[in-house]
Design a protein around this motif. Structure first.
Motif, PDB file in Angstrom:
ATOM      1  N   ALA A   3       0.832  -1.203   0.000  1.00  0.00           N
ATOM      2  CA  ALA A   3       0.000   0.000   0.000  1.00  0.00           C
ATOM      3  C   ALA A   3       0.867   1.254   0.000  1.00  0.00           C
ATOM      4  N   LEU A   4       2.010   1.191   0.674  1.00  0.00           N
ATOM      5  CA  LEU A   4       2.912   2.342   0.710  1.00  0.00           C
ATOM      6  C   LEU A   4       3.495   2.623  -0.670  1.00  0.00           C
ATOM      7  N   MET A   7       0.897   4.265  -2.738  1.00  0.00           N
ATOM      8  CA  MET A   7       0.705   5.663  -2.379  1.00  0.00           C
ATOM      9  C   MET A   7       1.747   6.534  -3.076  1.00  0.00           C
ATOM     10  N   TRP A   8       2.998   6.124  -3.032  1.00  0.00           N
ATOM     11  CA  TRP A   8       4.060   6.919  -3.663  1.00  0.00           C
ATOM     12  C   TRP A   8       3.895   6.949  -5.175  1.00  0.00           C
ATOM     13  N   SER A  10       1.043   6.827  -6.707  1.00  0.00           N
ATOM     14  CA  SER A  10      -0.055   7.752  -6.990  1.00  0.00           C
ATOM     15  C   SER A  10       0.406   9.204  -6.865  1.00  0.00           C
TER      16      SER A  10
END
Length: 66
Positions: A3-4, A7-8, A10
């Motif tokens: 998920a991290l 996020m980056w 995105s």
């Protein structure tokens, strides 16, 4: 992909959308000739890559562990 990482990725997509909008405005209002075409082509390329990134992040769905 965690998920991290998503996020980056995105954030990179959002940055490319911002760059695309700024260069499109610059190309349309301030430039002429071949340089205008070059800047607008760069803008479109940034937008296309950002769209692919957003599809890559959004289509898999939620990554939350319930």
């Amino acid at each position: 992909m965690s998920a991290l990482d998503a996020m980056w990725l995105s954030f990179v997509g959002l940055f490319l959308m911002f760059v695309s909008s700024i260069t499109a405005l610059l190309g349309r209002q301030k430039l002429t000739g071949f340089f205008r075409f070059l800047v607008l082509a760069f803008s479109f390329t940034c937008l296309l890559i950002a769209g692919i990134i957003m599809l890559f992040v959004v289509l898999p769905g939620s990554r939350a562990d319930l």
